[in-house]
Design a protein around this motif. Structure first.
Motif, PDB file in Angstrom:
ATOM      1  N   LEU A 128       0.828  -1.201   0.000  1.00 36.29           N
ATOM      2  CA  LEU A 128       0.000   0.000   0.000  1.00 36.29           C
ATOM      3  C   LEU A 128       0.861   1.248   0.000  1.00 36.29           C
ATOM      4  N   LYS A 129       0.339   2.270  -0.640  1.00 38.32           N
ATOM      5  CA  LYS A 129       1.082   3.530  -0.688  1.00 38.32           C
ATOM      6  C   LYS A 129       1.103   4.173   0.700  1.00 38.32           C
ATOM      7  N   PRO A 130       2.156   4.928   0.989  1.00 40.36           N
ATOM      8  CA  PRO A 130       2.232   5.597   2.290  1.00 40.36           C
ATOM      9  C   PRO A 130       1.086   6.599   2.458  1.00 40.36           C
ATOM     10  N   ILE A 131       0.622   6.715   3.683  1.00 46.77           N
ATOM     11  CA  ILE A 131      -0.435   7.682   3.981  1.00 46.77           C
ATOM     12  C   ILE A 131      -0.031   8.491   5.202  1.00 46.77           C
ATOM     13  N   PRO A 132      -0.543   9.711   5.310  1.00 43.71           N
ATOM     14  CA  PRO A 132      -0.119  10.584   6.414  1.00 43.71           C
ATOM     15  C   PRO A 132      -0.432  10.046   7.808  1.00 43.71           C
ATOM     16  N   SER A 133      -1.590   9.423   7.994  1.00 43.21           N
ATOM     17  CA  SER A 133      -1.974   9.029   9.345  1.00 43.21           C
ATOM     18  C   SER A 133      -1.391   7.699   9.778  1.00 43.21           C
ATOM     19  N   GLY A 134      -0.949   6.874   8.814  1.00 43.68           N
ATOM     20  CA  GLY A 134      -0.405   5.570   9.152  1.00 43.68           C
ATOM     21  C   GLY A 134      -1.462   4.500   9.322  1.00 43.68           C
ATOM     22  N   THR A 135      -2.724   4.837   9.135  1.00 43.24           N
ATOM     23  CA  THR A 135      -3.808   3.877   9.279  1.00 43.24           C
ATOM     24  C   THR A 135      -4.674   3.891   8.026  1.00 43.24           C
ATOM     25  N   TYR A 136      -4.943   2.716   7.490  1.00 44.47           N
ATOM     26  CA  TYR A 136      -5.796   2.599   6.312  1.00 44.47           C
ATOM     27  C   TYR A 136      -7.233   2.361   6.722  1.00 44.47           C
ATOM     28  N   ALA A 137      -8.125   3.090   6.108  1.00 40.23           N
ATOM     29  CA  ALA A 137      -9.545   2.794   6.279  1.00 40.23           C
ATOM     30  C   ALA A 137      -9.837   1.584   5.399  1.00 40.23           C
ATOM     31  N   THR A 138     -10.454   0.581   5.969  1.00 43.65           N
ATOM     32  CA  THR A 138     -10.771  -0.617   5.212  1.00 43.65           C
ATOM     33  C   THR A 138     -12.050  -0.362   4.435  1.00 43.65           C
ATOM     34  N   SER A 139     -11.903  -0.307   3.113  1.00 45.79           N
ATOM     35  CA  SER A 139     -13.042  -0.011   2.251  1.00 45.79           C
ATOM     36  C   SER A 139     -12.844  -0.730   0.922  1.00 45.79           C
ATOM     37  N   ASP A 140     -13.828  -0.594   0.046  1.00 48.95           N
ATOM     38  CA  ASP A 140     -13.709  -1.204  -1.274  1.00 48.95           C
ATOM     39  C   ASP A 140     -12.512  -0.644  -2.038  1.00 48.95           C
ATOM     40  N   LYS A 141     -12.146   0.589  -1.753  1.00 46.47           N
ATOM     41  CA  LYS A 141     -11.002   1.211  -2.423  1.00 46.47           C
ATOM     42  C   LYS A 141      -9.691   0.513  -2.052  1.00 46.47           C
ATOM     43  N   LEU A 142      -9.678  -0.151  -0.926  1.00 47.62           N
ATOM     44  CA  LEU A 142      -8.471  -0.829  -0.480  1.00 47.62           C
ATOM     45  C   LEU A 142      -8.020  -1.885  -1.484  1.00 47.62           C
ATOM     46  N   VAL A 143      -8.950  -2.636  -2.058  1.00 47.63           N
ATOM     47  CA  VAL A 143      -8.582  -3.659  -3.042  1.00 47.63           C
ATOM     48  C   VAL A 143      -7.893  -3.010  -4.237  1.00 47.63           C
ATOM     49  N   ALA A 144      -8.454  -1.923  -4.721  1.00 43.28           N
ATOM     50  CA  ALA A 144      -7.842  -1.208  -5.846  1.00 43.28           C
ATOM     51  C   ALA A 144      -6.453  -0.704  -5.468  1.00 43.28           C
ATOM     52  N   ASP A 145      -6.290  -0.196  -4.243  1.00 43.51           N
ATOM     53  CA  ASP A 145      -4.985   0.274  -3.789  1.00 43.51           C
ATOM     54  C   ASP A 145      -3.980  -0.880  -3.691  1.00 43.51           C
ATOM     55  N   LEU A 146      -4.435  -2.028  -3.206  1.00 41.70           N
ATOM     56  CA  LEU A 146      -3.563  -3.200  -3.128  1.00 41.70           C
ATOM     57  C   LEU A 146      -3.082  -3.605  -4.515  1.00 41.70           C
ATOM     58  N   ILE A 147      -4.022  -3.696  -5.440  1.00 48.64           N
ATOM     59  CA  ILE A 147      -3.675  -4.097  -6.815  1.00 48.64           C
ATOM     60  C   ILE A 147      -2.724  -3.082  -7.438  1.00 48.64           C
ATOM     61  N   GLU A 148      -3.029  -1.811  -7.259  1.00 44.93           N
ATOM     62  CA  GLU A 148      -2.165  -0.756  -7.802  1.00 44.93           C
ATOM     63  C   GLU A 148      -0.765  -0.852  -7.187  1.00 44.93           C
ATOM     64  N   GLY A 149      -0.699  -1.100  -5.892  1.00 43.15           N
ATOM     65  CA  GLY A 149       0.589  -1.235  -5.217  1.00 43.15           C
ATOM     66  C   GLY A 149       1.396  -2.393  -5.748  1.00 43.15           C
ATOM     67  N   VAL A 150       0.753  -3.533  -5.941  1.00 44.54           N
ATOM     68  CA  VAL A 150       1.448  -4.701  -6.482  1.00 44.54           C
ATOM     69  C   VAL A 150       1.970  -4.401  -7.887  1.00 44.54           C
ATOM     70  N   LYS A 151       1.122  -3.792  -8.702  1.00 44.37           N
ATOM     71  CA  LYS A 151       1.535  -3.477 -10.076  1.00 44.37           C
ATOM     72  C   LYS A 151       2.688  -2.481 -10.089  1.00 44.37           C
ATOM     73  N   ASP A 152       2.576  -1.421  -9.289  1.00 46.01           N
ATOM     74  CA  ASP A 152       3.590  -0.362  -9.297  1.00 46.01           C
ATOM     75  C   ASP A 152       4.894  -0.764  -8.615  1.00 46.01           C
ATOM     76  N   ILE A 153       4.789  -1.516  -7.540  1.00 48.10           N
ATOM     77  CA  ILE A 153       5.980  -1.824  -6.760  1.00 48.10           C
ATOM     78  C   ILE A 153       6.664  -3.099  -7.246  1.00 48.10           C
ATOM     79  N   TYR A 154       5.909  -4.136  -7.548  1.00 47.11           N
ATOM     80  CA  TYR A 154       6.515  -5.431  -7.847  1.00 47.11           C
ATOM     81  C   TYR A 154       6.475  -5.796  -9.332  1.00 47.11           C
ATOM     82  N   VAL A 155       5.300  -5.798  -9.919  1.00 45.88           N
ATOM     83  CA  VAL A 155       5.155  -6.259 -11.299  1.00 45.88           C
ATOM     84  C   VAL A 155       5.989  -5.393 -12.245  1.00 45.88           C
ATOM     85  N   LYS A 156       5.854  -4.106 -12.133  1.00 48.91           N
ATOM     86  CA  LYS A 156       6.567  -3.181 -13.022  1.00 48.91           C
ATOM     87  C   LYS A 156       8.074  -3.429 -12.985  1.00 48.91           C
TER      88      LYS A 156
END
Length: 162
Positions: free
Chosen positions: A41-69
């Motif tokens: 997951l991308k860094p966030i100012p508060s250090g805590t992620y709100a668990t929401s539907d957007k989290l899945v998209a953030d996880l996928i984006e993180g995997v693609k940007d950090i590892y797959v790429k």
């Protein structure tokens, strides 16, 4: 419990992995990359992620940007491994299970990876896929037992190891 904290398990876990690789005659020097389940997951100012539907998209984006790429840029094969069940863990909730399942679906089906090691399918309870099979829970409902680690190691397709 045998260990007071997860950090106390480092040497224990390392030894299991190294012994398994040695048994399989795998030269650890040939290992290009190991990716854990954290750090997606991308860094966030508060250090805590709100668990929401957007989290899945953030996880996928993180995997693609950090590892797959980076793996693709270096022409390295990349394998995904599914997230394990955690029913009974202190923060378990149905909406978190939904997120885990959606992310696991991505890991299993995405063309981003050369293959997926389906740890979830291997270690989950068939009657209740949200939790570990009997004997595979370390006792905290989050971390695998020793027999679960052995099952996970044996789940890795031998072709992946070379």
């Amino acid at each position: 419990a045998r260990y007071a904290t997860i950090a106390d398990q480092k040497d224990f876990r390392k030894e299991i992995i190294l012994n398994f690789l040695k048994e399989k005659n795998f030269d650890i020097k040939e290992l290009g990359m190991v990716v854990g389940r954290g750090g997606m997951l991308k860094p966030i100012p508060s250090g805590t992620y709100a668990t929401s539907d957007k989290l899945v998209a953030d996880l996928i984006e993180g995997v693609k940007d950090i590892y797959v790429k980076h793996a693709r840029e270096k022409d390295i094969k990349i394998y995904s491994g599914t997230l394990l069940p955690i029913k009974g863990w202190r923060t378990y909730a149905d909406f978190r299970e939904k997120i885990r399942n959606e992310f696991n679906d991505y890991l299993r089906t995405s063309s981003d990876f050369d293959a997926c090691v389906d740890f979830d399918m291997a270690v989950r309870d068939s009657a209740d896929p949200s939790k570990f099979k009997d004997g595979y829970d370390s006792g905290d409902h989050l971390h695998p037992s020793l027999s679960c680690y052995v099952k996970m190691a044996n789940t890795v397709n031998k072709e992946i190891l070379g």
